[in-house]
Scaffold this active site. Structure first.
Site, PDB file in Angstrom:
ATOM      1  N   GLY A  24      -4.840  -0.621   4.143  1.00 37.67           N
ATOM      2  CA  GLY A  24      -5.378  -1.457   3.079  1.00 37.67           C
ATOM      3  C   GLY A  24      -6.042  -2.706   3.609  1.00 37.67           C
ATOM      4  N   GLY A  83      -8.688  -4.151   2.785  1.00 41.92           N
ATOM      5  CA  GLY A  83      -9.178  -5.013   1.731  1.00 41.92           C
ATOM      6  C   GLY A  83      -8.121  -5.959   1.199  1.00 41.92           C
ATOM      7  CG  ASP A  84      -4.731  -5.244  -0.824  1.00 45.55           C
ATOM      8  OD1 ASP A  84      -5.101  -6.073  -1.667  1.00 45.55           O
ATOM      9  OD2 ASP A  84      -4.504  -4.058  -1.096  1.00 45.55           O
ATOM     10  CG  LEU A  85      -3.148  -5.050   5.124  1.00 43.46           C
ATOM     11  CD1 LEU A  85      -2.971  -3.937   6.145  1.00 43.46           C
ATOM     12  CD2 LEU A  85      -1.802  -5.671   4.796  1.00 43.46           C
TER      13      LEU A  85
END
Length: 414
Positions: free
Chosen positions: A184, A186-188
């Protein structure tokens, strides 16, 4: 299970011992950000709604887990935290937050813009109680306090920020097939940037006595990760596309087939190219005008990859590791079974075992990649059960047993 788990594990405190963080985040980006702070010793109070962080129910659950209080997703992003359950729609719960904010150094939340404002817990309100407070937000497209965007109100998750931040557009087997990156990112990536921003703001607050608001937009964080595409466009007018497992500017730099899988090589410098040619018994390429430097090798990349692949396909990953490993930048492509079998990851602490409620044995999650000589981070305890520390946190904030009982009766606390 002990109510206060802060004494479990190694007992090490870490470089951020004494930093107090109120964590209003859910899913992955926010929780990973605050976990980075907790791993280094910060006291992170995870303030959850009555139903808890939604990822508690996501799993995956181990088949032997009798309790199923939370699975691997929640465990991997919420270790070292304390859980306090509040219904922020209740006035009593909001008063509790204001009281906690007076004693906190940092607030982190990843709601959409305006949610905390509607609760009466905006940065401006909390700053009145605590001028030194650092207030961090992670949102899909930013916050009006620090910028503007036509998409400010849009919700976003990892797949959206990977797409609009440009990561998918340069990832894939060919220029017509964009692919989502497995983890992820786009989150991390925004999570790591937010943790960095928090510590920069805390450093300033400690020096001048004033906190501030900061925001990381998820799409901006991903675009920063794809920085190469920006200068390729501005310097060359080139729109980057997926290029498979090769590098557009360096050669050889990418993935090569082995007899039983894949390996990677990064021999773009002339010195490493020379060593590689000798190791694969292709000294003839050293006098070939097509391969004299990185620029010519990029122009003739197909011939380079064909020649190197002709060698690597003859051997297994293990055999190539023995022949090339340590001599040139080289690494086999691992799956998770390979990672568990490699002694590096055990010795580096990256396969960390934690207690799992409902089981009589520990399970592995990713460890701490930041290694400090004097104040090493540590995994002091597992992720918390829902509301496991509510009473303890409130007592330490100066609340009486009668107050806590009254708030629980009113449904403000669980």
């Amino acid at each position: 299970m002990k109510e206060d788990m802060r004494s479990e594990g190694t007992g090490a405190t870490g470089a951020l011992d004494g930093l107090k963080v109120l964590d209003f985040t859910q899913m992955l980006a926010g929780p990973f950000c605050t976990q980075l702070l907790a791993d280094q010793g910060a006291e992170v109070i995870k303030i959850e709604p009555m139903a808890g962080d939604t990822t508690r129910k996501v799993g995956p659950f181990h088949p032997d887990d009798k309790l199923r209080a939370f699975g691997g997703y929640f465990q991997s992003a919420n270790r070292n935290k304390l859980s306090l359950v509040l219904d922020l729609k209740k006035a009593e719960a909001r008063e509790i937050v204001l009281k906690l904010a007076e004693q906190a150094d940092v607030v982190v939340e990843n709601y959409r813009p305006g949610v905390m404002d509607r609760f009466g817990l905006s940065y401006e309100v909390l700053r009145e109680r605590n001028p030194k407070l650092v207030y961090a937000s992670i949102r899909g497209f930013g916050d009006p306090r620090t910028g503007s965007s036509p998409y400010m109100e849009w919700p976003a998750f990892d797949v959206v920020s990977q797409a609009m931040g440009g990561l998918m557009g340069i990832t894939g087997p060919d220029e017509n097939t964009p692919i989502k990156v497995g983890p992820g990112m786009g989150d991390l990536v925004p999570a790591v940037l937010a943790a960095y921003g928090v510590m920069a703001a805390v450093f300033r607050a400690q020096r001048c006595g004033r906190g501030q608001f900061l925001n990381v937009a998820m799409v901006d964080g991903v675009l920063a990760l794809c920085e190469r595409t920006i200068y390729q466009y501005s310097y060359q007018g080139k729109v980057a596309h997926p290029e498979g497992n090769q590098h557009p500017l360096l050669c050889p730099f990418g993935m090569f087939p082995a007899r039983d899988g894949w390996v990677t090589l990064a021999c773009q410098s002339d010195d490493f190219w020379r060593q590689l040619c000798m190791l694969i018994e292709r000294e003839d390429m050293l006098s070939d005008a097509r391969f004299t430097d990185n620029q010519t090798r990029v122009q003739n990349r197909d011939a380079v990859y064909e020649a190197v692949s002709g060698y690597t396909t003859r051997y297994t990953k293990r055999e190539l590791t023995e022949r090339l490993g340590g001599h040139v930048p080289f690494g086999p492509v691992y799956d998770i079974a390979d990672i568990h079998a490699d002694p590096h990851f055990r010795q580096s602490g990256m396969l960390a075992e934690v207690e799992q409620p409902g089981m009589d044995r520990k399970l592995a999650i990713a460890g701490i990649p930041i290694h400090m000589s004097e104040t090493p981070g540590s995994i002091r305890h597992r992720a918390p059960l829902l509301g496991e520390h509510s009473d303890m946190i409130l007592r330490e904030a100066g609340c009486s047993a009668a107050e806590i009982a009254r708030w629980r009766e009113a449904g403000a606390v669980a």
